[in-house]
Design an enzyme around this catalytic site. Structure first.
Site, PDB file in Angstrom:
ATOM      1  CG  HIS A 152      -7.612  -4.004   8.604  1.00  0.00           C
ATOM      2  ND1 HIS A 152      -7.092  -5.282   8.657  1.00  0.00           N
ATOM      3  CD2 HIS A 152      -8.732  -4.020   9.369  1.00  0.00           C
ATOM      4  CE1 HIS A 152      -7.879  -6.039   9.407  1.00  0.00           C
ATOM      5  NE2 HIS A 152      -8.874  -5.294   9.860  1.00  0.00           N
ATOM      6  CB  SER A 273      17.777  12.603   0.095  1.00  0.00           C
ATOM      7  OG  SER A 273      18.231  12.033  -1.120  1.00  0.00           O
TER       8      SER A 273
END
Length: 443
Positions: A152, A273
């Site tokens: 999870h 970026s």
């Protein structure tokens, strides 16, 4: 060439294509296969005495085609196979009347598609084999590199990074087996004539051509090869794509700044970026996730192609002209990219160790639970005792082991030295050798 592919309805994008795979779907290869199907069929007919042996020989010697000329003819005929046969006849001459005897267009189209999918499968099989080599090497390199196992997305219990990679190796090994079976299933030859009855062509022709093209003779066709075969093939490609995504998602998670247990190789001069010079983004694994979606997107159309009208319609044709090239080209590119990404993957054992200690020992809670049950406490009570201490760690950031050593209900049943022993990482790696033996077939 790209213009020709676009005209033919093939959407292959150079950015995500490798020539080894794209050339399988180029017109030259397709028409070459068409010619070989027709020429081998003529050889079979000659052996049966249906056409002269000299005619079959001349068809091989003179047979040729011109892609541009076929395109011009098709503008008039509106039929690609007839356009091809018309162009072929211009090279062969009078003996061209023996070409396509008793055959129908689907005999050529379907058998050709089988050859192309066979060729594509061979490349994909090679891709998978190379990926497996890389995954095996990476798994063995980090066989005992302990890291956090998560369920999870939450810290669970320790594993090793090698074990994590071995899991992917086993999955892709299953995919290799699946693809080999799918290749065998789809690699059939059908030359049975109109509605598949062999009324105008002897079954020997199909058997002969199948052998020459390294295909299996289709036991029964309508006027087309049954499309459940193709559905199975593309479904298999979809499963492989899903495995690619599973591994890619794992890398993306591991590269997150707060984890940074593994990272895609960042080359000198590479930019992450346009705005933020510090960025090192998981662009390859993100790209692979997207490519996997494309391949899986072709599974449903392949399934829907199974239900054709009666003995044949062409509702499947336009679909296959798109998904055949696109799915195989995209998956080929994705597998090669994944192999390179995993080969160059940067692993950070020191960050794995740091992350192991983030929860101040909570990852050993199950060992404490089991030890309390062995000491005579019911599982329900033992769970309550361990969870009570565990919640203090979550809420107050205290040390789990110290809390246990200060809990009288624990120390009444477990000695301090035994508590220390329960926090040993080696306990969680004691069966790694056995698991690796199961995965990599070691003695």
């Amino acid at each position: 060439m790209l213009l020709q592919l676009v005209i033919l309805g093939i959407k292959m994008i150079p950015r995500y294509s490798r020539k080894e795979m794209t050339q399988i779907w180029e017109p030259e290869n397709k028409y070459k296969i068409w010619f070989e199907i027709e020429a081998h069929a003529c050889d079979a007919l000659a052996k049966l005495g249906v056409i002269p042996e000299e005619a079959a020989k001349e068809i091989w010697e003179k047979g040729n085609f011109d892609v541009d000329k076929i395109d011009e003819i098709e503008k008039v005929t509106k039929h690609d196979v007839i356009a091809f046969l018309t162009n072929l006849a211009e090279y062969i001459g009078p003996n061209s009347r023996f070409v396509h005897q008793g055959m129908t267009s689907s005999d050529v189209l379907d058998t050709c598609l089988s050859v192309q999918l066979n060729q594509a499968a061979d490349l994909l099989i090679k891709d998978l084999e190379e990926l497996l080599q890389v995954l095996e090497a990476k798994a063995k390199e980090h066989k005992y590199t302990v890291c956090m196992g998560r369920s999870h997305g939450i810290h669970a219990e320790p594993i090793t990074f090698g074990l994590k990679i071995a899991s992917f190796y086993a999955e892709f090994a299953r995919n290799l087996d699946r693809l080999k079976l799918a290749k065998k299933d789809v690699a059939t030859c059908a030359i049975s004539g109109a509605v598949g009855t062999f009324a105008n062509i002897d079954p020997f022709v199909q058997e002969y051509v199948a052998e020459k093209l390294d295909l299996t003779s289709e036991p029964i066709s309508t006027q087309v090869i049954p499309r459940d075969r193709h559905a199975n093939f593309f479904a298999t490609l979809g499963v492989v794509a899903s495995s690619i995504e599973r591994l890619s998602v794992e890398v993306r998670h591991l590269q997150r700044t707060e984890m940074l247990e593994a990272e895609e190789f960042f080359s000198k001069g590479q930019k992450g970026s346009s705005a933020m010079p510090h960025k090192r983004n998981p662009i390859l694994s993100e790209n692979l996730t997207g490519l996997a979606r494309i391949v899986r997107g072709y599974v449903v159309p392949a399934m829907e192609n199974v239900a054709l009208w009666h003995e044949r319609d062409i509702s499947h044709s336009s679909v296959e002209r798109m998904i055949g090239p696109d799915a195989t080209v995209t998956l080929d590119f994705a597998l090669v990219r994944l192999t390179k990404m995993m080969k160059e993957l940067v692993v950070y054992p020191e960050n794995m160790e740091k992350n192991l200690n983030l929860l101040n020992g909570l990852i050993f809670s199950q060992r404490v639970l089991l030890e309390l049950t062995q000491a005579g406490i019911s599982r329900e009570d033992a769970y309550s005792i361990v969870q009570r201490n565990a919640m203090k760690v979550w809420q107050e950031r205290k040390d789990f082991k110290q809390l246990l050593q200060q809990d009288s209900e624990v120390t009444e049943k477990i000695s301090e030295s035994k508590i220390e022993e329960l926090f040993d990482l080696d306990y969680h790696t004691k069966n790694i050798d056995k698991i690796f033996a199961n995965v990599f077939n070691q003695n």
